[in-house]
Design a protein around this motif. Sequence first.
Motif, PDB file in Angstrom:
ATOM      1  N   LEU A   3       0.715  -1.017  -0.015  1.00 19.11           N
ATOM      2  CA  LEU A   3      -0.088  -0.108  -0.337  1.00 19.11           C
ATOM      3  C   LEU A   3       0.957   1.299   0.085  1.00 19.11           C
ATOM      4  N   ARG A   4       2.814   1.499   0.764  1.00 20.51           N
ATOM      5  CA  ARG A   4       3.201   2.664   0.876  1.00 20.51           C
ATOM      6  C   ARG A   4       3.622   2.396  -0.384  1.00 20.51           C
TER       7      ARG A   4
ATOM      8  N   GLN B 281      -6.862  12.677   3.588  1.00 17.19           N
ATOM      9  CA  GLN B 281      -5.033  13.073   3.213  1.00 17.19           C
ATOM     10  C   GLN B 281      -3.997  12.522   3.865  1.00 17.19           C
ATOM     11  N   GLU B 282      -4.264  13.568   5.366  1.00 19.94           N
ATOM     12  CA  GLU B 282      -3.144  13.620   6.328  1.00 19.94           C
ATOM     13  C   GLU B 282      -3.226  12.147   7.061  1.00 19.94           C
TER      14      GLU B 282
ATOM     15  N   GLY C 270       2.013   6.551   5.672  1.00 18.66           N
ATOM     16  CA  GLY C 270       2.392   6.141   4.744  1.00 18.66           C
ATOM     17  C   GLY C 270       2.448   6.281   3.621  1.00 18.66           C
ATOM     18  N   ILE C 271       1.491   6.387   3.440  1.00 20.22           N
ATOM     19  CA  ILE C 271       0.818   5.937   2.078  1.00 20.22           C
ATOM     20  C   ILE C 271       0.316   7.976   1.338  1.00 20.22           C
ATOM     21  N   GLN C 272       0.258   7.854   0.233  1.00 20.76           N
ATOM     22  CA  GLN C 272       0.342   9.171  -0.873  1.00 20.76           C
ATOM     23  C   GLN C 272      -0.183   9.028  -1.967  1.00 20.76           C
ATOM     24  N   PRO C 273      -1.958   9.733  -1.317  1.00 21.32           N
ATOM     25  CA  PRO C 273      -2.459   9.747  -2.778  1.00 21.32           C
ATOM     26  C   PRO C 273      -2.042  10.130  -4.349  1.00 21.32           C
ATOM     27  N   SER C 274      -2.190   9.364  -5.877  1.00 21.24           N
ATOM     28  CA  SER C 274      -2.002  10.440  -6.197  1.00 21.24           C
ATOM     29  C   SER C 274      -2.605  10.900  -7.350  1.00 21.24           C
ATOM     30  N   TRP C 275      -3.981  10.745  -6.718  1.00 23.28           N
ATOM     31  CA  TRP C 275      -5.416  11.385  -7.492  1.00 23.28           C
ATOM     32  C   TRP C 275      -6.269  11.967  -6.658  1.00 23.28           C
ATOM     33  N   TRP C 276      -7.152  12.989  -7.078  1.00 26.09           N
ATOM     34  CA  TRP C 276      -8.023  13.349  -6.488  1.00 26.09           C
ATOM     35  C   TRP C 276      -9.145  13.248  -7.694  1.00 26.09           C
ATOM     36  N   VAL C 277     -10.351  13.116  -7.283  1.00 30.04           N
ATOM     37  CA  VAL C 277     -12.024  13.339  -8.693  1.00 30.04           C
ATOM     38  C   VAL C 277     -12.479  14.267  -7.403  1.00 30.04           C
TER      39      VAL C 277
END
Length: 590
Positions: free
Chosen positions: A489-490, A515-516, A522-529
């Motif tokens: 997941l990370r 997101q915070e 340790g997980i960074q969202p790549s996109w927002w919709v």
Amino acid sequence: MEYTSYHPQMLKTPFLFFTGKGGVGKTSLACATAVNLAKSGKKVLIVSTDPASNLDDVFQVRLDSEPAPIADVQGLFAANLDPEEAARLYREKVVGPYRGILPDAAIANIEEQLSGACTVEIAAFDEFSKLLASTEVQDNYDHIILDTAPTGHTLRLLQLPKAWTGFLADSQHGASCLGPLSGLGEKKDLYAETVAALADPARTTLILVARPDRAALTEAARAAHELRTIGIVNQQLIVNGVLFDPGTDPAACLYHKRQAEALACMPGSLCELPLTFVGLNAAGLMGIQALETMFNMQHREPHGDRMNLSSRPQYLAPLLEQLSAKTTGVIMTMGKGGVGKTSVAAALAIGLADRGLHVHLTTTDPAAHLEFTVGEPSDQHFLTVSRIDPKHVTERYKQQVIAENASRLDEEGMALLKEDLASPCTEEIAVFRAFAEAVAKAKDGFIVLDTAPTGHTLLLLDAAEAYHREVLRSAGDVPEHVKQLLPRLRNPQETDVVVVTLPEATPVLEAERLQEDLRRAGIQPSWWVVNQSWQSVSTSHPVLAGRAYAESPWLGRVASLAEKYTVVPWKPQEPVGAEQLRGLLSDETV
């Protein structure tokens, strides 16, 4: 259909509990009800037990666990019960006396048992019960309003007899729920009185909140049934966000039609409840002035400027393009309930399958409706659709645990084990293991996970973290796919997290908090919709045009928060079936 308008004066009991699927407006309704009752001369306390409480945002003040007066509304007080902090204090209360006495490994094991979501729920209920049972509090207020009522999960847990007869120290079988209760035996009477108050129709009204769409109404029916089975029978239903008068505006007529079709298909069990409606608001309900007008709205002429979206990414095509370049991986849609995660997940899965990539679309959401959304994918030879059925995987897990322990437990021990496995948290463990199995399958193609609303998603991530700590601490018998879950997941090369939101205050603020939380894990969202935007929809209806203008600041906030984002316009047709879902990918596919 005849609409009966909701008015807070209809509510007579001292305790008023608002509950419902995320994103239906229960916080706004609870706050507006509190303001209205206080303005009528009542003394009112509104309390939130939601870890991601929005009371601060709605009242535009900073709140904590102590009731504080709300400026400009005489007789209104508000408080946020922080279950995370309560859980931390509770854990230390249980563990503290043993520090320096028991070995570090034993302390770590106790902390592990108390690290899950059950501890947070019980700690929240503990704080809530002390408030509810306080004669001083009850004598001080005419109404106590709870934003986010205790779930059937929490109340069923408190009714398990073994919860009050001690916790098995040797809990090798893996069930999880009773450990968090191990230090609460002295509060049995307090909790019994609280549950009795919830079930007393003279003292408590449960207000189920839904939107006029099928998913929200189905979820309301499920919650109503679950709570009714444990004795909470004084229930009412409010359908929020109804466009009463579409006029002749084409977009408004289509919007009204979609709502009418959903209401016509409302589950029969909801039709038996007292039913009232609240109109669609043209703008976000932030601040006292907006809350005062929620129940007597009049159409206002639209004002302001729409954003120019011509230079901004629209539809899901840009996101799909980036995902398909990988050919394999895990895609998870996350966000507040009701924002359209299922539709986005299904549309991305169909788009990837259209490109000849193998895709497995599944969900961990107990209220899953993937089958309804996708329909019959007869032309999708590369797409597999499934559901992690909580009841099925829980039963399978129970049988596995019982079989593993049959040879070492006597009759009494087996009886205790079976009761422990009857606790609601067993389902969370079983669903988590199935979740890990599903992620492990993303080797020869994509797995797209339509995950549950924010709180449940974070429970799964918390569980992943707990398992990961256990793996690092010992070489225990942990399945390989569980060992590898959190690292996968990370890893942004393997996993894409897509945060889905609406261009409104509460969904964007909650997505920001999500997101915070993900980043801390340790997980960074790549996109927002940003889903269901009115920015590029042609309408002159005052409410819908007003909503378009009100979106601008929240789209701007998303632009500042997201690494990458795209905006999906509102569609006149409900995104059900492959063709309608393709319409979310690009305007050329409509």
